[in-house]
Design a protein around this motif. Structure first.
Motif, PDB file in Angstrom:
ATOM      1  N   GLY A  66      35.058 -16.681  -8.816  1.00 10.21           N
ATOM      2  CA  GLY A  66      33.941 -15.867  -8.355  1.00 10.21           C
ATOM      3  C   GLY A  66      34.319 -14.418  -8.151  1.00 10.21           C
ATOM      4  N   GLU A  67      35.485 -14.189  -7.563  1.00  9.93           N
ATOM      5  CA  GLU A  67      35.950 -12.819  -7.309  1.00  9.93           C
ATOM      6  C   GLU A  67      36.211 -12.095  -8.620  1.00  9.93           C
ATOM      7  OE1 GLU A  67      36.438  -9.972  -4.404  1.00  9.93           O
ATOM      8  OE2 GLU A  67      36.077 -12.108  -3.993  1.00  9.93           O
ATOM      9  N   ALA A  68      36.802 -12.817  -9.588  1.00 12.23           N
ATOM     10  CA  ALA A  68      37.076 -12.206 -10.892  1.00 12.23           C
ATOM     11  C   ALA A  68      35.782 -11.812 -11.588  1.00 12.23           C
ATOM     12  CB  ALA A  68      37.874 -13.172 -11.764  1.00 12.23           C
ATOM     13  N   ALA A  69      34.781 -12.673 -11.520  1.00 14.27           N
ATOM     14  CA  ALA A  69      33.495 -12.376 -12.148  1.00 14.27           C
ATOM     15  C   ALA A  69      32.826 -11.172 -11.488  1.00 14.27           C
ATOM     16  CB  ALA A  69      32.580 -13.602 -12.068  1.00 14.27           C
ATOM     17  N   ALA A  70      32.894 -11.124 -10.160  1.00 14.29           N
ATOM     18  CA  ALA A  70      32.272 -10.013  -9.431  1.00 14.29           C
ATOM     19  C   ALA A  70      32.946  -8.685  -9.738  1.00 14.29           C
ATOM     20  CB  ALA A  70      32.323 -10.299  -7.923  1.00 14.29           C
ATOM     21  N   ARG A  71      34.249  -8.723 -10.027  1.00 12.86           N
ATOM     22  CA  ARG A  71      35.006  -7.489 -10.280  1.00 12.86           C
ATOM     23  C   ARG A  71      35.138  -7.186 -11.765  1.00 12.86           C
ATOM     24  NH1 ARG A  71      39.046  -6.314  -5.644  1.00 12.86           N
ATOM     25  NH2 ARG A  71      38.301  -7.648  -3.938  1.00 12.86           N
ATOM     26  N   GLY A  72      34.589  -8.043 -12.595  1.00 10.49           N
ATOM     27  CA  GLY A  72      34.669  -7.815 -14.035  1.00 10.49           C
ATOM     28  C   GLY A  72      36.058  -8.050 -14.598  1.00 10.49           C
ATOM     29  N   ALA A  73      36.862  -8.864 -13.912  1.00 15.48           N
ATOM     30  CA  ALA A  73      38.220  -9.159 -14.383  1.00 15.48           C
ATOM     31  C   ALA A  73      38.170 -10.344 -15.345  1.00 15.48           C
ATOM     32  CB  ALA A  73      39.129  -9.471 -13.207  1.00 15.48           C
ATOM     33  N   ASP A 120      40.797 -26.525  -4.694  1.00 14.24           N
ATOM     34  CA  ASP A 120      39.516 -26.367  -5.397  1.00 14.24           C
ATOM     35  C   ASP A 120      38.738 -25.171  -4.869  1.00 14.24           C
ATOM     36  OD1 ASP A 120      39.739 -28.362  -7.245  1.00 14.24           O
ATOM     37  OD2 ASP A 120      38.535 -29.843  -6.140  1.00 14.24           O
ATOM     38  N   ARG A 121      38.740 -25.001  -3.543  1.00 14.80           N
ATOM     39  CA  ARG A 121      38.022 -23.865  -2.952  1.00 14.80           C
ATOM     40  C   ARG A 121      38.678 -22.545  -3.345  1.00 14.80           C
ATOM     41  NH1 ARG A 121      38.658 -24.313   2.544  1.00 14.80           N
ATOM     42  NH2 ARG A 121      40.012 -26.122   2.331  1.00 14.80           N
ATOM     43  N   VAL A 122      40.001 -22.551  -3.410  1.00 13.96           N
ATOM     44  CA  VAL A 122      40.721 -21.343  -3.842  1.00 13.96           C
ATOM     45  C   VAL A 122      40.383 -21.016  -5.292  1.00 13.96           C
ATOM     46  CG1 VAL A 122      43.017 -20.392  -4.325  1.00 13.96           C
ATOM     47  CG2 VAL A 122      42.602 -21.604  -2.180  1.00 13.96           C
ATOM     48  N   ALA A 123      40.364 -22.032  -6.158  1.00 17.52           N
ATOM     49  CA  ALA A 123      40.061 -21.821  -7.568  1.00 17.52           C
ATOM     50  C   ALA A 123      38.651 -21.252  -7.748  1.00 17.52           C
ATOM     51  CB  ALA A 123      40.208 -23.122  -8.336  1.00 17.52           C
ATOM     52  N   ARG A 124      37.677 -21.813  -7.003  1.00 15.72           N
ATOM     53  CA  ARG A 124      36.307 -21.309  -7.096  1.00 15.72           C
ATOM     54  C   ARG A 124      36.217 -19.872  -6.612  1.00 15.72           C
ATOM     55  NH1 ARG A 124      35.014 -26.667  -5.362  1.00 15.72           N
ATOM     56  NH2 ARG A 124      34.850 -25.975  -3.190  1.00 15.72           N
ATOM     57  N   ARG A 125      36.935 -19.561  -5.527  1.00 19.39           N
ATOM     58  CA  ARG A 125      36.900 -18.201  -4.981  1.00 19.39           C
ATOM     59  C   ARG A 125      37.527 -17.209  -5.970  1.00 19.39           C
ATOM     60  NH1 ARG A 125      36.511 -16.500   0.395  1.00 19.39           N
ATOM     61  NH2 ARG A 125      35.411 -18.480   0.656  1.00 19.39           N
ATOM     62  N   ILE A 126      38.628 -17.605  -6.627  1.00 16.92           N
ATOM     63  CA  ILE A 126      39.269 -16.729  -7.614  1.00 16.92           C
ATOM     64  C   ILE A 126      38.330 -16.482  -8.792  1.00 16.92           C
ATOM     65  CG2 ILE A 126      41.105 -16.645  -9.366  1.00 16.92           C
ATOM     66  CD1 ILE A 126      42.959 -17.958  -7.303  1.00 16.92           C
ATOM     67  N   ALA A 164      44.904 -19.324   0.922  1.00 11.42           N
ATOM     68  CA  ALA A 164      43.662 -19.853   1.475  1.00 11.42           C
ATOM     69  C   ALA A 164      42.488 -19.115   0.830  1.00 11.42           C
ATOM     70  CB  ALA A 164      43.633 -19.679   2.988  1.00 11.42           C
ATOM     71  N   PRO A 165      41.294 -19.700   0.810  1.00 10.54           N
ATOM     72  CA  PRO A 165      40.148 -19.010   0.199  1.00 10.54           C
ATOM     73  C   PRO A 165      39.939 -17.601   0.733  1.00 10.54           C
ATOM     74  CG  PRO A 165      39.570 -21.285   0.684  1.00 10.54           C
ATOM     75  CD  PRO A 165      40.925 -21.051   1.288  1.00 10.54           C
ATOM     76  N   GLU A 166      40.174 -17.422   2.045  1.00  4.86           N
ATOM     77  CA  GLU A 166      39.951 -16.099   2.637  1.00  4.86           C
ATOM     78  C   GLU A 166      40.998 -15.073   2.216  1.00  4.86           C
ATOM     79  OE1 GLU A 166      41.637 -18.922   5.861  1.00  4.86           O
ATOM     80  OE2 GLU A 166      40.136 -18.985   4.242  1.00  4.86           O
ATOM     81  N   ASP A 167      42.076 -15.512   1.561  1.00  6.63           N
ATOM     82  CA  ASP A 167      43.109 -14.577   1.089  1.00  6.63           C
ATOM     83  C   ASP A 167      42.779 -13.973  -0.270  1.00  6.63           C
ATOM     84  OD1 ASP A 167      44.852 -15.101   3.291  1.00  6.63           O
ATOM     85  OD2 ASP A 167      45.551 -16.930   2.297  1.00  6.63           O
TER      86      ASP A 167
END
Length: 518
Positions: free
Chosen positions: A27-34, A19-25, A68-71
């Motif tokens: 969030g990262e996609a939104a921040a990068r416009g992906a 779940d933490r990995v999914a949220r991080r992905i 892992a979330p940090e990856d």
């Protein structure tokens, strides 16, 4: 164009932080416009790689794991959305050796689809078996199950078609289908994976069973320790009803079948079919004497078909592709495939679906990668907490019901628990007796009292209190439990005890004969 990213929602993946990995992905996609489409799929069954993240590319799905979330940030930096190289890059998912060497029939969709998407399910042969069943007479459906050679995957290995035929032939105004999803054996998780990762397959199998036997109501009896499976099954049933795959007029055929989930209270003995029925009826789970058989007089006194999850989940494929297709897999009287579960001291724990005939050695080393500790494997328990401990001399037997029975073993539900050379088999034998004493329903004396005495006798053997006499007493006690117990709870408890005593006598302080001198 949106890129599809898969992150499992399976309990094992969630425990590893999916779940933490999914949220991080996200969030990262939104921040990068992906632009991504995040799908929460089921697990592929490679638990040492969880959370396993997959990306759909023109070349197929590319896997990364364990993530892992940090990856996540470094995955985006490396271009994982295009399947680019990274330290966690595993290549095309289907080419991973662990998966590629399997024969996935029941688990063909596992990890590929969104478990709660009817569109996904139907795009991968879902409900093809039900549609064919609706075009057949009930007796013809039963004959397909008989001809396939399917046997109960819950442990007893009784021919499924015979149960179905008995229920069909028994006249009654009301009949029931009961799915035994009380998966309590140590090291087993295929039922849970099915309910969480492909629930419509179980629903389809139970619906076909209802049409074949004349049953209009079904119950899935799930252990309380499976909250994610219970939630997935309830939501899948709701969606199947809304789409016309369950209810009073299935696919406008005039056939009726309804399904409900019932939660067990955690009793191991409720995995025995008559104790399960007692629990379903609102009473304490105590084994019933047979006859009558549940197929003739079961739930609420009516004819009841009781099969376990994998048995019922195997049915849609048999109907969709024909009995001959399924029967072509396996050996001897063990037809089809079995989802085997590697657990315990094993490097690559997970699910392996193979045709019957594979050897334990292949599973331990070609799939499992040897022990997690790196030490030599000493004993392997196959078939749950009441299964025998197999020494290395028996690891080359074909995994087959009859071959295992011939050496005092059992295939059971396909659970495989590995122990390295630091294991003390006398302690494990004592655990088996203690487990039986704790979990016994108490109805019959050999199980209720025999298991308690068994713990005491093993303690005396370990303490060297008149050891030779106590060993004789233990063997006599085991014989009484095997032949006198009302159900498999007491009848199978001696399997791990005697196998430990026979194959690992030194762990009990017994003198091992010098075989070379002999």
């Amino acid at each position: 164009m949106s890129i599809t990213v898969y992150v499992p929602r399976d309990s094992a993946a969630l425990a590893a932080g999916a779940d933490r990995v999914a949220r991080r992905i996200a969030g990262e996609a939104a921040a990068r416009g992906a632009d991504i489409h995040l799908v929460r799929n089921g697990s592929r069954g490679m638990f040492w790689l969880e959370p396993l993240v997959e990306v759909a590319t023109p070349a197929g799905r590319i896997a990364y794991g364990p993530v892992a979330p940090e990856d996540v940030a470094s995955l985006f930096d490396a271009g994982f959305l295009e399947g680019a190289a990274h330290a966690l890059h595993l290549g095309p998912t289907e080419e991973i050796a662990y998966l590629k060497k399997q024969e996935r029939l029941t688990f063909a969709r596992m990890g590929i689809t969104d478990p709660l998407s009817l569109t996904d399910y139907q795009a991968h042969e879902g409900f093809a078996g039900l549609r064919r069943a609706l075009a057949l007479e009930p007796a013809q459906i039963v004959q397909q199950v008989l001809d396939s050679g399917l046997r109960g995957r819950g442990g007893a290995a009784f021919p499924a078609g015979i149960k179905w035929k008995t229920v069909l032939a028994t006249a009654a105004a009301q009949k029931y289908i009961v799915c035994n999803a009380d998966e309590g054996d140590s090291g087993t998780f295929s039922d849970r994976m099915t309910m969480e990762g492909d629930p419509f397959m179980l629903i389809e199998g139970m619906t076909i069973a209802g049409i074949a036997t004349g049953a209009s109501m079904g119950y899935v009896y799930v252990r309380s320790e499976y909250p994610h499976a219970i939630a997935a099954m309830n939501e899948a049933i709701r969606r199947a009803e809304a789409a016309g795959f369950l209810g009073d007029d299935i696919l406008r055929s005039g056939r009726s079948f309804r399904l409900q989930v019932r939660k067990g209270a955690g009793s191991y003995v409720c995995g025995e079919e008559t104790a399960l029925l007692e629990s379903l009826e609102g009473r304490r789970g105590i084994v019933r004497a047979k006859p009558p058989l549940p197929a003739i007089e079961g739930l609420f006194g009516q004819p009841t078909l009781i099969n376990n999850v994998i048995t019922l989940a195997s049915v849609p494929l048999i109907l969709a592709r024909g009995a001959e297709f399924y029967r072509d897999f396996g050996v001897g009287r063990s037809r089809g495939t079995l989802p085997m579960q590697l657990a315990g001291n094993i490097r690559h724990g997970g699910l392996v679906e193979k045709a019957f005939g594979v050897t334990l050695r292949e599973l331990l080393y070609d799939y499992g990668g040897g022990s997690a500790s790196g030490r030599p494997i000493k004993a392997v328990q196959v078939g749950g907490p009441l299964g025998a401990y197999l020494p290395e001399s028996q690891w080359d037997l074909p995994l087959d019901y009859e071959a295992y029975a011939a050496v005092g073993g059992t295939v059971g539900h396909g659970g495989i628990v590995v122990h390295d050379d630091t294991a003390d088999l006398s302690k494990l034998a004592r655990y088996a007796m203690e487990f039986c004493a704790i979990e016994s329903c108490g109805k019959c004396t050999p199980c209720r009292i025999g298991s308690t005495r068994g713990v005491e006798v093993i303690d005396k053997i370990r303490a060297d209190q008149n050891r030779p006499q106590q060993v004789m007493l233990l063997r006599d006690l085991c014989d009484t439990m095997v032949h006198g117990s009302l159900c498999a709870m007491g009848g199978m408890t001696p399997f791990p005890v005697l196998s430990a005593l026979n194959h690992f006598p030194e762990d009990f302080g017994l003198v091992v004969p010098d075989r070379k001198a002999a």
